[in-house]
Design an enzyme around this catalytic site. Structure first.
Site, PDB file in Angstrom:
ATOM      1  CD  GLU A  22      -2.702  -1.280   2.526  1.00  0.00           C
ATOM      2  OE1 GLU A  22      -3.890  -1.468   2.292  1.00  0.00           O
ATOM      3  OE2 GLU A  22      -2.259  -1.082   3.670  1.00  0.00           O
ATOM      4  CB  CYS A  26      -8.775   1.778   7.147  1.00  0.00           C
ATOM      5  SG  CYS A  26      -8.222   1.075   5.583  1.00  0.00           S
TER       6      CYS A  26
HETATM    7  O1  FUB Z   1      -3.424  -0.576   9.152  1.00  0.00           O
HETATM    8  C1  FUB Z   1      -4.526   0.277   9.325  1.00  0.00           C
HETATM    9  C2  FUB Z   1      -5.057   0.684   7.971  1.00  0.00           C
HETATM   10  O2  FUB Z   1      -5.447  -0.474   7.246  1.00  0.00           O
HETATM   11  C3  FUB Z   1      -4.059   1.361   7.070  1.00  0.00           C
HETATM   12  O3  FUB Z   1      -3.953   2.725   7.258  1.00  0.00           O
HETATM   13  C4  FUB Z   1      -4.588   1.031   5.731  1.00  0.00           C
HETATM   14  O4  FUB Z   1      -3.659   1.231   4.708  1.00  0.00           O
HETATM   15  C5  FUB Z   1      -5.005  -0.402   5.906  1.00  0.00           C
HETATM   16  O5  FUB Z   1      -3.928  -1.252   5.748  1.00  0.00           O
HETATM   17 ZN    ZN Z   2      -8.129   2.887   4.098  1.00  0.00          ZN
END
Ligand code: FUB
Ligand code: ZN
Length: 640
Positions: free
Chosen positions: A316, A400
């Site tokens: 990510e 999230c």
């Molecule tokens: O790890 C918490 C949240 O979940 C992150 O900010 C997002 O990228 C997702 O992985």
């Molecule tokens: Zn998110």
């Protein structure tokens, strides 16, 4: 004098955690945002979205948080009901973010049903808190002996941060301290555990830092700011923490030495939001220089035209410079939200409109695409091209993004205006009213506009009594040929300072400022090193980035080639996609093609979508010459 005070506070922050008796540090911000509680939006674009957020998105998110066990995890951790923990170890954070969104919604409009729901959930959260202040349902229910042992992965401090943010918003919105007291108790617990002479740990996922600074702002308690400073200071510093978490978590070198954005995009944005905030108290030159370089790395090399960031699915994460593929773009909704947070902080720190330009780009494009018009479907990933198989979902196992967008949308009133001793700045053009404190008096601003579809903006200024101050109006970076009139008289020579047109005068009640930001359709080209966009252009009008969908164009769009000199036309269609202005052009075969706002794609029949289209006559591999210096995107000049 001022520098001396910063220096003193720098020493205090670097030193041992004190009693909080020292004077508060100076606020180093060039601007400070006018709080969401003082701004009411009544425009045709955001007000309906904020209503949908309150009526649909928030109940929808509460329902999903119930059904997936996120809320009952608190009841279980409190011993109110039996049962095992459900879901992912950071699921508490989604509940907190939904509560934060609900709080902004309640500030906008009291809603007894929503308030009741909020109170019920808060009661469960409060019941789950342990006597020492600890609060995390995963560890309480699953690994009670492993609390504070896995900082790299397990998100305890991240969840704590989201609780604090929710609590501050809830207190500011409702005046109730039910959640705020829980947050204080948890923050005090953290302060007892971490800091100089205590445990040296940081969170693998940043968030706690910005939250502690918010808590400091809300309470004036210096120890929260010091704890945030501590977490920032020891990040990436091997001398303080021999085992670092690496570049993925921006924990590869001390922040003051960082110059490039690396790793997980959301983590980076939350971290740099806190760094910019901290610099606003310390004037820390190391932090400011790091922010300058990293900001340039993001906006000049690693940001999509939609203000989406984090191009790689793997991790990510941010990719290499100019690595901006369209169909495989990751562009997590949370990352665009994080960019908006950071841009907003830097706008306040430097008083420079360039940061609000990025804020605006994120809000109208990379963030807004993350939520469907019905308020109940969400994108996690926001690609800039699709073969027709990518669709918004009601929720995700890792939720999230839904919970982030439902807290962001109702917080938009807090991004519109800012102020300083000299006067008031307008960062976003949104119809509504604001009450801004200026010296001993209040100034009411009444803004009218059809933005983002039309660039005409009227602002009525109503000070309690006649007074001299600045009204600074952001001139968006996309705009050319702005005009400004005061009480019907054109202002011939605009004074533009850091991207704001500054009007200084003795304002009288009822003075009217008229701003006209022309919004022609623009073709944008990307830096030649962005391979994915070779020979292509994107279409933008005002702050809105457009895309072509199959459904409007009678078939596949991926091979669409715009005419060499398209004659663009626009039409506002109030009944299409919640009311949008469409752009029409010709392809190279003189057929009419239609583009819609990117944020509104994927609401009709599935099919191809494309933002960057081929442009007849645009070479595939032009040289990246000096004219690109400091630019990732620019208006396309016809190669005639
Ligand atoms: O790890 C918490 C949240 O979940 C992150 O900010 C997002 O990228 C997702 O992985
Ligand atoms: Zn998110």
């Amino acid at each position: 004098m001022t520098i001396g005070r910063f220096f003193l506070w720098g020493l205090l922050l670097a030193g041992s955690v004190g009693s909080g008796a020292e004077p508060p540090p100076p606020d180093h911000r060039a601007l400070s945002a006018v709080p969401f509680t003082e701004v009411k939006l009544n425009d045709a674009f955001w007000a309906p979205r904020i209503r949908t957020n309150r009526e649909k998105s928030l109940p929808h998110n509460f329902k999903w948080c119930e059904e997936t066990g996120r809320i009952s995890n608190f009841a279980k951790a409190a011993g109110l009901i039996p049962g095992k923990f459900e879901g992912i170890y950071f699921n508490d954070s989604d509940v907190y973010k939904v509560l934060e969104g609900a709080s902004y919604a309640l500030a906008d409009q009291r809603d007894p049903a929503l308030e009741k729901k909020v109170d019920e959930v808060i009661a469960k959260i409060a019941a789950a808190q342990q006597p020492d202040g600890y609060l995390n349902t995963y560890f309480t229910l699953v690994e009670p002996d492993k609390k504070w042992t896995d900082f790299a992965v397990k998100h305890e401090l991240y969840c704590a941060g989201h609780l604090i943010e929710a609590a501050v918003a809830h207190y500011q919105a409702t005046g109730k301290k039910t959640l705020f007291n829980v947050a204080l108790k948890l923050a005090n617990h953290l302060d007892a555990l971490f800091g100089p002479g205590k445990r040296h740990e940081v969170s693998g996922h940043e968030e706690i830092e910005l939250a502690l600074i918010k808590l400091y702002r809300a309470t004036g308690e210096a120890r929260y700011l010091k704890l945030a400073a501590f977490f920032l200071d020891i990040r990436g510093d091997k001398s303080k923490r021999p085992k670092l978490f690496g570049a993925y978590a921006q924990d590869h070198m001390p922040i003051r030495q960082q110059r490039e954005v690396v790793g997980h995009a959301v983590r980076a944005m939350y971290l740099y939001t806190a760094v910019a905030d901290m610099a606003s108290y310390t004037g820390d030159a190391g932090f400011i220089e790091a922010m300058r370089a990293i900001w340039e790395d993001v906006v000049h090399r690693k940001m999509y035209i939609t203000a989406g960031i984090g191009s790689r699915h793997q991790g990510e994460a941010f990719g290499d410079p100019y690595e901006l593929p369209n169909d495989t773009a990751y562009c997590e909704t949370c990352a665009a939200i994080g960019l908006a947070f950071w841009a907003h902080r830097l706008n306040q720190l430097h008083g420079d409109a360039q940061y609000a330009d990025v804020l605006e780009r994120a809000i109208y494009n990379g963030i807004l695409s993350g939520i469907a018009l019905d308020g109940e479907h969400f994108f996690y990933v926001n690609p800039l091209a699709s073969a027709g198989k990518h669709h918004r979902q009601p929720f995700f196992g890792c939720a999230c993004c839904p919970s982030n967008v439902v807290r962001f949308v109702p917080s938009i009133p807090g991004y519109v205006y800012a102020q300083n001793d000299a006067g008031i700045a307008v960062n976003l053009y949104v119809a509504g009213t604001a009450t801004v404190a200026h010296g001993q008096m209040k100034v009411k601003l009444v803004q009218q506009t059809q933005y983002p579809w039309d660039g005409k903006v009227t602002i009525r200024v109503e000070p309690e009594h006649a007074a001299e101050f600045d009204l600074a109006l952001r001139i968006p970076g996309w705009c050319e040929g702005v005009t400004l009139a005061l009480n019907g008289q054109p202002i011939e020579k605009l004074e533009i300072v850091k991207g704001y047109a500054r009007v200084h005068r003795a304002w009288q009640r009822g003075d009217i400022v008229q701003l006209d930001l022309p919004m022609p359709v623009q073709r944008i080209e990307a830096h030649p090193q962005v391979q994915a966009n070779a020979g292509r252009v994107a279409i933008q009008r005002g702050p809105i980035v457009y895309c072509f969908e199959e459904v409007d164009n009678g078939g596949p769009v991926k091979d669409l080639v715009l005419a060499r000199e398209p004659k663009f036309s626009v039409e506002h269609k109030p009944d299409l996609l919640g009311g949008v202005t469409v752009v029409r052009a010709q392809d190279r075969n003189s057929r009419t093609v239609t583009a819609i706002p990117y944020y509104a794609w994927d609401h009709r029949q599935p099919g191809e979508m494309i933002v960057w289209v081929r442009q007849d006559g645009k070479p595939e591999s032009p040289a990246a010459d000096a004219t690109w210096q400091g630019k990732l995107y620019r208006r396309y000049a016809d190669p005639r």
